[in-house]
Design a protein around this motif. Structure first.
Motif, PDB file in Angstrom:
ATOM      1  N   THR A   1       0.861  -1.180   0.000  1.00 11.78           N
ATOM      2  CA  THR A   1       0.000   0.000   0.000  1.00 11.78           C
ATOM      3  C   THR A   1       0.897   1.229   0.000  1.00 11.78           C
ATOM      4  OG1 THR A   1      -1.653  -1.228   1.286  1.00 11.78           O
ATOM      5  CG2 THR A   1      -1.909   1.165   1.199  1.00 11.78           C
TER       6      THR A   1
ATOM      7  N   TRP B   1      -6.766  -2.830   1.049  1.00  6.94           N
ATOM      8  CA  TRP B   1      -5.841  -1.765   0.658  1.00  6.94           C
ATOM      9  C   TRP B   1      -4.666  -2.241  -0.184  1.00  6.94           C
ATOM     10  CZ3 TRP B   1      -7.696   2.860   0.865  1.00  6.94           C
ATOM     11  CH2 TRP B   1      -8.702   3.147   1.791  1.00  6.94           C
TER      12      TRP B   1
ATOM     13  N   LYS C   1      -3.267  -0.228  -3.361  1.00  8.50           N
ATOM     14  CA  LYS C   1      -3.901   1.088  -3.409  1.00  8.50           C
ATOM     15  C   LYS C   1      -2.923   2.214  -3.081  1.00  8.50           C
ATOM     16  CE  LYS C   1      -8.069  -0.499  -4.272  1.00  8.50           C
ATOM     17  NZ  LYS C   1      -9.089  -0.562  -3.248  1.00  8.50           N
ATOM     18  N   LYS C   2      -3.272   3.399  -3.616  1.00  5.75           N
ATOM     19  CA  LYS C   2      -2.604   4.645  -3.238  1.00  5.75           C
ATOM     20  C   LYS C   2      -3.582   5.431  -2.369  1.00  5.75           C
ATOM     21  CE  LYS C   2      -0.579   5.012  -7.878  1.00  5.75           C
ATOM     22  NZ  LYS C   2      -0.522   5.892  -9.067  1.00  5.75           N
ATOM     23  N   VAL C   3      -3.086   5.999  -1.283  1.00  2.10           N
ATOM     24  CA  VAL C   3      -3.956   6.717  -0.357  1.00  2.10           C
ATOM     25  C   VAL C   3      -3.412   8.125  -0.123  1.00  2.10           C
ATOM     26  CG1 VAL C   3      -5.025   6.714   1.917  1.00  2.10           C
ATOM     27  CG2 VAL C   3      -4.469   4.527   0.808  1.00  2.10           C
TER      28      VAL C   3
ATOM     29  N   GLU D   1      -6.516   8.948  -8.467  1.00  4.61           N
ATOM     30  CA  GLU D   1      -6.595   8.170  -7.220  1.00  4.61           C
ATOM     31  C   GLU D   1      -6.083   8.984  -6.034  1.00  4.61           C
ATOM     32  OE1 GLU D   1      -5.468   3.695  -5.510  1.00  4.61           O
ATOM     33  OE2 GLU D   1      -4.642   4.371  -7.428  1.00  4.61           O
TER      34      GLU D   1
END
Length: 316
Positions: free
Chosen positions: A156, A218, A221-223, A288
């Motif tokens: 992640t 997650w 994913k990029k957060v 994103e």
């Protein structure tokens, strides 16, 4: 991950801004064993964490043996590298990328289940090769791309916005004789926007919530870690409203102005960074990471810039 013991989470930069926030938020849950990495285990910050139950581990992220020992037995690794360390920014700007890839290799070798890595946009590729020297963005992203191909079970990537704490430190606020306070920023003008975050207090709760929700949700994913995406005009107005003082933006456009006000950062990396912000936006074209509503969902009490200013700046 054993159901009979607390998962072990290794946190790099445990006494720094991002890492310190992550350690404190994970501690507050009581659900994990935490190993905090630092080059200075005798520092007051390290001792304070140790007194709270953190395993403090001396580790130089440029040293392969140190990193290998630090990651042994971990279930999760949360990794941030520090481009602004004098051994990197003042010596070898590509060292951060080397460190990140080496750490990723060791995560893979050690069989760690989940790597959470602090990344940033690929400013070289997204600018079409226009901005090639923003090493502290593009270098991190090249590490992210490398990690994605390694075959680590879960990965992640978090993308920190521009720190609230940068204003008045990294970005000078200069009091003039007439009482006005000038906020000096290279290239950016009133209507230019930045995604902002209270890095010290709001990084950790977001990372802790990601870990609580688990890798199935997650993985890959990029957060974005940002509370506000605001113009510099709104930022100065927030300062005026909260403090009663007069703040004005001063845009530095010339190299000699930048060299005078930012002598330590008068280099192509720094200057191209702010040109990138102006032309492409901090997070670039990536939808994103531009959707900062994710951060609010993960951390409903995330602090807006207005709230931060009211709490941290003195009134006139």
């Amino acid at each position: 991950m054993s159901q009979n013991k607390k998962p072990l989470i290794v946190v790099s930069g445990a006494t720094g801004v991002q890492g310190g926030s992550v350690v404190n938020s994970l501690l507050a849950t009581g659900h994990y064993k935490i190993r905090g990495l630092t080059r200075k285990p005798d520092s007051e910050k390290a001792k304070a964490l140790e007194s709270k139950g953190v395993e403090i581990f001396k580790c130089d992220l440029s040293n392969k043996d140190d990193v290998k020992n630090a990651l042994k037995g971990a279930d999760i690794a949360w990794i941030v590298t520090n481009f602004w360390d004098p051994s990197i920014v003042g010596q070898d700007s590509k060292e951060e990328e080397r460190q990140g890839k080496m750490i990723a290799d060791i995560v893979k070798e050690e069989g760690i289940n989940w790597l959470i890595y602090s990344s940033l946009p690929d400013t070289t590729a997204e600018s079409g090769g226009k901005y090639t020297e923003i090493y502290h963005f593009a270098g991190k992203n090249r590490v992210e791309q490398y990690i994605r191909k390694l075959g680590i079970p879960n990965v992640t990537f978090i993308y920190l916005g521009f720190y609230y704490q940068n204003f008045g430190n990294f970005i000078p606020m200069v009091q003039k004789e007439n009482g006005e306070i000038e906020l000096m920023v290279p290239y950016l003008e009133e209507n230019d926007k930045l995604p902002l975050i209270d890095a010290e207090n709001d990084t950790g709760p977001i990372v802790a919530k990601i870990i609580e929700e688990g890798p199935d949700k997650w993985n890959g994913k990029k957060v974005p870690v940002a509370a506000d995406y605001i113009t510099l005009k709104y930022l100065t107005e927030s300062l005026i409203k909260a403090t009663g003082k007069t703040y004005k933006l001063k845009t530095l456009r010339e190299d000699d102005e930048i060299a005078k006000e930012f002598p330590y950062f008068s280099n192509e990396d720094f200057k191209q960074t702010f040109k990138w912000f102006k032309e492409f936006g901090y997070y670039g074209k990536d939808s994103e990471v531009n959707d900062i509503s994710i951060a609010k969902k993960l951390h409903p009490n995330i602090q807006t810039y207005e709230q931060y200013v009211i709490k941290n700046y003195e009134k006139a």
